[in-house]
Design a protein around this motif. Sequence first.
Motif, PDB file in Angstrom:
ATOM      1  N   LEU A   1      45.483 -51.467  96.185  1.00  0.00           N
ATOM      2  CA  LEU A   1      44.652 -50.674  95.277  1.00  0.00           C
ATOM      3  C   LEU A   1      45.168 -49.256  95.093  1.00  0.00           C
ATOM      4  N   TRP A   2      45.832 -48.714  96.108  1.00  0.00           N
ATOM      5  CA  TRP A   2      46.243 -47.307  96.005  1.00  0.00           C
ATOM      6  C   TRP A   2      47.151 -47.097  94.797  1.00  0.00           C
ATOM      7  N   SER A   3      48.147 -47.953  94.653  1.00  0.00           N
ATOM      8  CA  SER A   3      49.085 -47.796  93.543  1.00  0.00           C
ATOM      9  C   SER A   3      48.394 -47.946  92.199  1.00  0.00           C
ATOM     10  N   LEU A   4      47.461 -48.902  92.085  1.00  0.00           N
ATOM     11  CA  LEU A   4      46.758 -49.123  90.827  1.00  0.00           C
ATOM     12  C   LEU A   4      45.890 -47.919  90.468  1.00  0.00           C
ATOM     13  N   PHE A   5      45.172 -47.390  91.456  1.00  0.00           N
ATOM     14  CA  PHE A   5      44.329 -46.234  91.169  1.00  0.00           C
ATOM     15  C   PHE A   5      45.143 -44.962  90.989  1.00  0.00           C
TER      16      PHE A   5
ATOM     17  N   ASN B   1      43.888 -43.087  87.845  1.00  0.00           N
ATOM     18  CA  ASN B   1      43.213 -41.838  88.226  1.00  0.00           C
ATOM     19  C   ASN B   1      44.013 -41.164  89.339  1.00  0.00           C
ATOM     20  N   PRO B   2      45.113 -40.501  88.998  1.00  0.00           N
ATOM     21  CA  PRO B   2      45.976 -39.927  90.028  1.00  0.00           C
ATOM     22  C   PRO B   2      45.222 -39.010  90.984  1.00  0.00           C
ATOM     23  N   GLY B   3      45.435 -39.239  92.273  1.00  0.00           N
ATOM     24  CA  GLY B   3      44.825 -38.410  93.295  1.00  0.00           C
ATOM     25  C   GLY B   3      43.454 -38.851  93.743  1.00  0.00           C
ATOM     26  N   LEU B   4      42.835 -39.783  93.062  1.00  0.00           N
ATOM     27  CA  LEU B   4      41.461 -40.180  93.394  1.00  0.00           C
ATOM     28  C   LEU B   4      41.344 -40.719  94.810  1.00  0.00           C
ATOM     29  N   LEU B   5      42.319 -41.498  95.251  1.00  0.00           N
ATOM     30  CA  LEU B   5      42.263 -42.083  96.591  1.00  0.00           C
ATOM     31  C   LEU B   5      43.082 -41.286  97.605  1.00  0.00           C
ATOM     32  N   GLY B   6      43.439 -40.063  97.244  1.00  0.00           N
ATOM     33  CA  GLY B   6      44.212 -39.236  98.156  1.00  0.00           C
ATOM     34  C   GLY B   6      45.659 -39.677  98.228  1.00  0.00           C
ATOM     35  N   SER B   7      46.342 -39.263  99.267  1.00  0.00           N
ATOM     36  CA  SER B   7      47.742 -39.632  99.434  1.00  0.00           C
ATOM     37  C   SER B   7      47.840 -41.086  99.880  1.00  0.00           C
ATOM     38  N   GLN B   8      49.007 -41.664  99.670  1.00  0.00           N
ATOM     39  CA  GLN B   8      49.196 -43.051 100.088  1.00  0.00           C
ATOM     40  C   GLN B   8      49.040 -43.183 101.602  1.00  0.00           C
ATOM     41  N   LYS B   9      49.594 -42.228 102.350  1.00  0.00           N
ATOM     42  CA  LYS B   9      49.473 -42.271 103.804  1.00  0.00           C
ATOM     43  C   LYS B   9      48.008 -42.133 104.234  1.00  0.00           C
TER      44      LYS B   9
END
Length: 246
Positions: free
Chosen positions: A213-217, A221-229
């Motif tokens: 999901l991180w890549s899709l969001f 919505n860039p930044g919505l889920l924070g950093s990938q790490k």
Amino acid sequence: MVKRMPHGIWPACHNSPALPRGHLARRSGLFEKLGSILRPYQMQGVGYMWRAAKMGMGVFLADDMGLGKTLQMLTVLNQWKREGALGPEHGAPPALLVLPATLLANWQAEARKFTPDLRVGVLHASAWSAEDRAAVETDLPGFLARYDVVLTTYGMAARMEGLQEVEFAAVVADEAQAIKTAGSARSRAVRKLKAPRRVALTGTPVENNLGDLWSLFEFINPGLLGSQKGFRDFVRSMGGAHPGHR
């Protein structure tokens, strides 16, 4: 993200109803033709996508396969054209749809059938005439500006860095699970595309784990889920209670 059953029931976590059919119809006559074709749950999907984009939010439509995501997206694109947000006749840029090569013909056929007013071009070598190829190589923005909607593939998006210099009216990723691997060339390329409206369409938003999901969001919505790490660490923190989330 919206995941709905065919009869139109919204998930319990979604507490905002779709834009009423009558509201859109009064604004633009959008449903003069498509209103008799769209099913109730597709009306909800159209309203959700239109309103979310109007609010400046990225859109994630995760209807199951066969429930008409293509038709819903074409309806929204048609509405954006009616509003003057895309297309050469309004002096606006086109929308770019990125999809697997196997779906190019289907999108063209669906657009001809349901939204014939949309000028649809194809940015792929298999569809180019000698004139088109020359136009793409010498003046890519000029080639794109001929159309309301341009279809291309994930491979072309990764290879044609010039696309990243163009400001599109919208960028739509169909079968968006194709960009679930954040470090892949295609995922990085699609996330670099510029547009004020971003849409992800997929019937399988999570194929392996929540990390998908991180890549899709990050695309919609860039930044919505924070950093990938940070997101990965958060998912791991749930692992003890929810092993399936790993």
